[in-house]
Design a protein around this motif. Structure first.
Motif, PDB file in Angstrom:
ATOM      1  N   UNK A 156     -10.694  17.973   1.997  1.00 16.52           N
ATOM      2  CA  UNK A 156     -11.593  19.136   1.985  1.00 16.52           C
ATOM      3  C   UNK A 156     -11.625  19.816   0.614  1.00 16.52           C
ATOM      4  N   UNK A 157     -10.669  19.469  -0.265  1.00 15.28           N
ATOM      5  CA  UNK A 157     -10.680  20.013  -1.635  1.00 15.28           C
ATOM      6  C   UNK A 157     -11.421  19.082  -2.599  1.00 15.28           C
ATOM      7  N   UNK A 158     -11.893  17.934  -2.098  1.00 12.73           N
ATOM      8  CA  UNK A 158     -12.527  16.943  -2.977  1.00 12.73           C
ATOM      9  C   UNK A 158     -14.007  16.781  -2.631  1.00 12.73           C
ATOM     10  N   UNK A 159     -14.719  16.077  -3.518  1.00  9.24           N
ATOM     11  CA  UNK A 159     -16.133  15.797  -3.242  1.00  9.24           C
ATOM     12  C   UNK A 159     -16.299  14.299  -3.034  1.00  9.24           C
ATOM     13  N   UNK A 211     -19.612  14.213 -10.549  1.00  9.47           N
ATOM     14  CA  UNK A 211     -19.217  15.262  -9.615  1.00  9.47           C
ATOM     15  C   UNK A 211     -18.543  14.725  -8.363  1.00  9.47           C
ATOM     16  N   UNK A 212     -18.436  13.394  -8.230  1.00 11.40           N
ATOM     17  CA  UNK A 212     -17.731  12.843  -7.064  1.00 11.40           C
ATOM     18  C   UNK A 212     -16.263  12.591  -7.431  1.00 11.40           C
ATOM     19  N   UNK A 213     -15.384  12.748  -6.435  1.00  8.47           N
ATOM     20  CA  UNK A 213     -13.968  12.428  -6.643  1.00  8.47           C
ATOM     21  C   UNK A 213     -13.602  11.091  -6.006  1.00  8.47           C
ATOM     22  N   UNK A 214     -14.336  10.753  -4.953  1.00  5.42           N
ATOM     23  CA  UNK A 214     -13.987   9.577  -4.142  1.00  5.42           C
ATOM     24  C   UNK A 214     -15.294   8.957  -3.648  1.00  5.42           C
ATOM     25  N   UNK A 215     -15.345   7.624  -3.585  1.00  4.79           N
ATOM     26  CA  UNK A 215     -16.607   6.962  -3.239  1.00  4.79           C
ATOM     27  C   UNK A 215     -16.401   5.997  -2.071  1.00  4.79           C
ATOM     28  N   UNK A 216     -17.330   6.041  -1.118  1.00  2.00           N
ATOM     29  CA  UNK A 216     -17.336   5.092  -0.002  1.00  2.00           C
ATOM     30  C   UNK A 216     -18.660   4.324  -0.041  1.00  2.00           C
ATOM     31  N   UNK A 217     -18.590   2.981   0.048  1.00  2.00           N
ATOM     32  CA  UNK A 217     -19.796   2.154   0.093  1.00  2.00           C
ATOM     33  C   UNK A 217     -19.945   1.565   1.484  1.00  2.00           C
ATOM     34  N   UNK A 218     -21.154   1.722   2.064  1.00  2.00           N
ATOM     35  CA  UNK A 218     -21.366   1.206   3.422  1.00  2.00           C
ATOM     36  C   UNK A 218     -22.813   0.776   3.609  1.00  2.00           C
ATOM     37  N   UNK A 219     -23.354   0.083   2.594  1.00  2.00           N
ATOM     38  CA  UNK A 219     -24.719  -0.425   2.763  1.00  2.00           C
ATOM     39  C   UNK A 219     -24.650  -1.876   3.251  1.00  2.00           C
ATOM     40  N   UNK A 220     -25.819  -2.506   3.350  1.00  2.97           N
ATOM     41  CA  UNK A 220     -25.855  -3.926   3.721  1.00  2.97           C
ATOM     42  C   UNK A 220     -26.123  -4.787   2.485  1.00  2.97           C
ATOM     43  N   UNK A 221     -25.774  -4.263   1.300  1.00  5.62           N
ATOM     44  CA  UNK A 221     -26.113  -4.954   0.049  1.00  5.62           C
ATOM     45  C   UNK A 221     -24.832  -5.181  -0.779  1.00  5.62           C
ATOM     46  N   UNK A 254      -8.578   1.697  -1.789  1.00  4.94           N
ATOM     47  CA  UNK A 254      -7.792   2.258  -0.681  1.00  4.94           C
ATOM     48  C   UNK A 254      -8.478   1.876   0.618  1.00  4.94           C
ATOM     49  N   UNK A 255      -7.665   1.794   1.684  1.00  8.35           N
ATOM     50  CA  UNK A 255      -8.210   1.477   3.004  1.00  8.35           C
ATOM     51  C   UNK A 255      -8.183   2.712   3.883  1.00  8.35           C
ATOM     52  N   UNK A 256      -9.084   2.768   4.839  1.00  8.77           N
ATOM     53  CA  UNK A 256      -8.970   3.774   5.890  1.00  8.77           C
ATOM     54  C   UNK A 256      -7.936   3.285   6.892  1.00  8.77           C
ATOM     55  N   UNK A 257      -7.383   4.220   7.648  1.00  9.11           N
ATOM     56  CA  UNK A 257      -6.358   3.839   8.620  1.00  9.11           C
ATOM     57  C   UNK A 257      -6.787   4.276  10.008  1.00  9.11           C
ATOM     58  N   UNK A 258      -6.106   3.733  11.005  1.00 10.41           N
ATOM     59  CA  UNK A 258      -6.248   4.252  12.366  1.00 10.41           C
ATOM     60  C   UNK A 258      -5.394   5.504  12.451  1.00 10.41           C
ATOM     61  N   UNK A 259      -5.949   6.554  13.054  1.00  8.80           N
ATOM     62  CA  UNK A 259      -5.293   7.856  12.975  1.00  8.80           C
ATOM     63  C   UNK A 259      -4.896   8.369  14.356  1.00  8.80           C
ATOM     64  N   UNK A 260      -3.610   8.659  14.520  1.00  6.45           N
ATOM     65  CA  UNK A 260      -3.099   9.283  15.738  1.00  6.45           C
ATOM     66  C   UNK A 260      -2.951  10.769  15.453  1.00  6.45           C
ATOM     67  N   UNK A 261      -3.542  11.581  16.304  1.00  7.24           N
ATOM     68  CA  UNK A 261      -3.494  13.031  16.069  1.00  7.24           C
ATOM     69  C   UNK A 261      -2.937  13.716  17.303  1.00  7.24           C
ATOM     70  N   UNK A 284       0.847  -1.203   0.000  1.00  3.95           N
ATOM     71  CA  UNK A 284       0.000   0.000   0.000  1.00  3.95           C
ATOM     72  C   UNK A 284       0.876   1.244   0.000  1.00  3.95           C
ATOM     73  N   UNK A 285       0.454   2.258  -0.741  1.00  2.50           N
ATOM     74  CA  UNK A 285       1.212   3.510  -0.802  1.00  2.50           C
ATOM     75  C   UNK A 285       0.486   4.572   0.021  1.00  2.50           C
ATOM     76  N   UNK A 286       1.102   5.009   1.146  1.00  4.00           N
ATOM     77  CA  UNK A 286       0.388   5.960   1.997  1.00  4.00           C
ATOM     78  C   UNK A 286       0.461   7.389   1.479  1.00  4.00           C
ATOM     79  N   UNK A 287      -0.676   8.072   1.504  1.00  2.00           N
ATOM     80  CA  UNK A 287      -0.707   9.505   1.167  1.00  2.00           C
ATOM     81  C   UNK A 287      -1.609  10.206   2.179  1.00  2.00           C
ATOM     82  N   UNK A 288      -1.494  11.531   2.269  1.00  2.72           N
ATOM     83  CA  UNK A 288      -2.393  12.323   3.108  1.00  2.72           C
ATOM     84  C   UNK A 288      -3.196  13.230   2.187  1.00  2.72           C
ATOM     85  N   UNK A 289      -4.465  12.892   2.020  1.00  3.96           N
ATOM     86  CA  UNK A 289      -5.308  13.602   1.062  1.00  3.96           C
ATOM     87  C   UNK A 289      -5.807  14.925   1.626  1.00  3.96           C
TER      88      UNK A 289
END
Ligand SMILES: C[C@@]1(CC(=O)O)C2=NC(=C\c3[nH]c(c(CCC(=O)O)c3CC(=O)O)Cc3[nH]c(c(CC(=O)O)c3CCC(=O)O)/C=C3\N/C(=C\2)[C@@H](CCC(=O)O)[C@]3(C)CC(=O)O)/[C@H]1CCC(=O)O
Ligand SMILES: NC(=O)c1ccc[n+]([C@@H]2O[C@H](COP(=O)([O-])OP(=O)(O)OC[C@H]3O[C@@H](n4cnc5c(N)ncnc54)[C@H](O)[C@@H]3O)[C@@H](O)[C@H]2O)c1
Length: 242
Positions: A17-20, A81-91, A120-127, A9-14
């Protein structure tokens, strides 16, 4: 012999807020993903499409003016008009259709909890202030990623943010060409990596984070008998030398 890559996996920091962002699904998993998105990037324009919405998701959306809720079934037109898509249904069949349509439009997709369908995967985030550390286990165990987040949160000193806030001003003060500045910045921050920092604190200071802990400058050397801040790494590795 070439060693196999354990995690390609190649990590980036997006700059999200500039994307839809399009999020499909307004249930528990949709709420988890929307929470993760807004915690890091609260002004992101997220369109959430779902047949139903959890009250907690509605409440979260109400606190973020750039989030729009659409009650209804997913349609491919939402990809426009979308730049990035997340799917989270039960289907799962719907998720496969969304991935196909999104790929046809050259969009990247995350399908919650479904590694084979993710671009791409989401990550655990330390802030810690301006510092952000993202942890991924290459999908092997989100639970281990979550535990590591807690370990890193406890290990990284809160003062680190004060250091980061100072660094641009310190960089501005430095004279010389690019290479000279890099050398000076390396010297200033050497304490963060275990070696004594050469400026500040005064030479000879030990410990892994002495500079982080005394910046902005506090009493130095520590007044006799004053309690000294310690962290986990010092306890385990360096207390003996402190
Ligand atoms: C980091 C975090 C970010 C976030 O989502 O914000 C995240 N999952 C989190 C939590 C979590 N998710 C799940 C559990 C239940 C326990 C467990 O199964 O372990 C817990 C733990 C809990 O909730 O306590 C269920 C689950 N998740 C995935 C699968 C499928 C599989 O493993 O095959 C299953 C089984 C579903 C089932 O059995 O049906 C897959 C993915 N989850 C990822 C990210 C990506 C890989 C990250 C990496 O590379 O490590 C990836 C691949 C895709 C993605 O979704 O992006 C967030 C932690 C936030 C934090 O607290 O720090
Ligand atoms: N909740 C968990 O912690 C958890 C854990 C492991 C696995 N899962 C699995 O993940 C999936 C999602 O879980 P959940 O708890 O979020 O489910 P959920 O029922 O709370 O949410 C699903 C959402 O998808 C929406 N939806 C369904 N079809 C749609 C369509 N055609 N267009 C737009 N929206 C649509 C629904 O309206 C609902 O809001 C399920 O398959 C579940 O078994 C959930």
């Amino acid at each position: 012999m070439k060693m196999p890559v354990q995690n390609p996996l190649f990590p980036v920091f997006l700059k999200l807020e500039n994307l839809r962002v399009l999020l499909v699904g307004g249930g528990n998993v949709g709420l988890e993903k929307l929470t993760a998105i807004l915690r890091s990037s609260p002004a992101t324009a997220v369109t959430v499409v779902s047949l139903t919405f959890l009250p907690a998701l509605r409440a979260l959306a109400a606190r973020h003016p750039a989030v729009q809720l659409h009650v209804g079934s997913y349609a491919d037109s939402f990809l426009e008009g979308a730049d990035l898509v997340f799917c989270a249904t039960d289907d799962p069949a719907l998720h496969r259709r969304i991935v196909a349509a999104a790929h046809a439009a050259r969009l990247l997709v995350n399908v919650a909890d479904t590694p084979p369908l993710c671009d791409f995967y989401l990550s655990s985030v330390v802030q810690k202030g301006a510092l952000k550390v993202a942890v991924s286990t290459n999908g092997q165990s989100p639970t281990v990623a979550k535990r590591l987040r807690a370990v890193l949160e406890a290990a990284l000193p809160d003062e680190l943010d004060a250091v980061l806030q100072k660094m641009p001003a310190i960089r501005k003060q430095l004279a010389g060409d690019f290479a000279a500045k890099v050398k000076a910045l390396d010297a200033v921050t050497a304490g963060l990596a275990g070696a004594p920092a050469t400026w500040p604190p005064p030479p000879g200071a030990g410990g892994r984070w002495p500079w982080a802990r005394c910046w902005p400058p506090g009493p130095w050397p520590w007044p006799a008998g004053a309690p000294r801040p310690i962290n986990r790494w010092m306890k385990t590795k360096e207390l003996a030398n402190y």
